[in-house]
Design an enzyme around this catalytic site. Sequence first.
Site, PDB file in Angstrom:
ATOM      1  N   ASN A   1      36.098  -7.023  27.413  1.00 43.16           N
ATOM      2  CA  ASN A   1      34.934  -7.151  28.282  1.00 43.16           C
ATOM      3  C   ASN A   1      34.943  -8.532  28.921  1.00 43.16           C
ATOM      4  O   ASN A   1      34.691  -9.538  28.256  1.00 43.16           O
ATOM      5  CB  ASN A   1      33.649  -6.948  27.465  1.00 43.16           C
ATOM      6  CG  ASN A   1      32.403  -7.082  28.318  1.00 43.16           C
ATOM      7  OD1 ASN A   1      32.456  -7.079  29.546  1.00 43.16           O
ATOM      8  ND2 ASN A   1      31.252  -7.203  27.662  1.00 43.16           N
TER       9      ASN A   1
ATOM     10  N   HIS B   1      25.368  -3.032  25.987  1.00 42.85           N
ATOM     11  CA  HIS B   1      25.782  -4.341  25.484  1.00 42.85           C
ATOM     12  C   HIS B   1      24.546  -5.210  25.250  1.00 42.85           C
ATOM     13  O   HIS B   1      23.538  -5.084  25.942  1.00 42.85           O
ATOM     14  CB  HIS B   1      26.731  -5.017  26.480  1.00 42.85           C
ATOM     15  CG  HIS B   1      27.418  -6.216  25.909  1.00 42.85           C
ATOM     16  ND1 HIS B   1      26.820  -7.448  25.849  1.00 42.85           N
ATOM     17  CD2 HIS B   1      28.648  -6.359  25.351  1.00 42.85           C
ATOM     18  CE1 HIS B   1      27.650  -8.310  25.288  1.00 42.85           C
ATOM     19  NE2 HIS B   1      28.766  -7.677  24.976  1.00 42.85           N
TER      20      HIS B   1
ATOM     21  N   GLU C   1      28.511  -4.732  17.524  1.00 40.73           N
ATOM     22  CA  GLU C   1      28.598  -6.143  17.885  1.00 40.73           C
ATOM     23  C   GLU C   1      27.360  -6.887  17.384  1.00 40.73           C
ATOM     24  O   GLU C   1      26.316  -6.868  18.044  1.00 40.73           O
ATOM     25  CB  GLU C   1      28.693  -6.304  19.403  1.00 40.73           C
ATOM     26  CG  GLU C   1      29.992  -5.831  20.011  1.00 40.73           C
ATOM     27  CD  GLU C   1      30.199  -6.400  21.402  1.00 40.73           C
ATOM     28  OE1 GLU C   1      31.182  -7.111  21.589  1.00 40.73           O
ATOM     29  OE2 GLU C   1      29.355  -6.150  22.272  1.00 40.73           O
TER      30      GLU C   1
END
Length: 251
Positions: free
Chosen positions: A14, A98, A170
Amino acid sequence: MTARKFLVECVGGNWKMNGSKQLVSTIVSGLNAASWSENVEVVIAPPAPYLDLVRSTLRKDVGVAAQNIYSEKKGAYTGELSSEFLKDLSIGWTILGHSDRREIFKESDEFVAKKVAFAIREGLSVIACIGEKLEEREAGLTTQVVFRQLKAIADALTPAEWANVVVAYEPVWAIGTGKVATPAADVHKDIRRWLSENVSGEVAGATRILYGGSVNAKSAPDLQKEQDIDGFLVGGASLTSEFVTVIASRA
């Protein structure tokens, strides 16, 4: 939970809001010249203005992803990215959910889930990101947070649609800090168990769960040893030659 089948692992890069034509040339040239295990699928996510340039110059066995899309095909949504644009450029993936989108742009669990479902029904594959903030981890809320985020996505999908989802765990507090969740695989096991109990054993066994959060050439070899980590979502290191080293660690 059903026994897990052998899975092709996945390493995603990313780029976030970083890039230039020169950087595209450097990264693409490095990937085009590199080699890695045929059992590793690689996907990179450049900023939207460079998607076409990356896709047209990058080797075809490496996937290209958008970093975000909207939940409609077209309309008066200034600044948004359409699934139609991606398909027109032969872009087969998108990252969604995200922490940057959740925290800075205030995207709710439900909105992320709506976009995940829309993207899949548009024929795209999705890297769906989940993860807790530092204060949530310190309060012992890690699983509560990631299960809440997972539930929103599961409520929006049929079991069959999970075939086009890669989950990226994450921990927000580890992204870009040099800190790595230890042991990261504990949360991956919890995620897989949740999928088994709330979606199906088949989905739990087949879904790839990536780890993201300060993954680099130094941390990747130790993370590689942990069970239930099916690959990585790499941030800063995906902008350098370290990315190929990280990919190679998944041999």
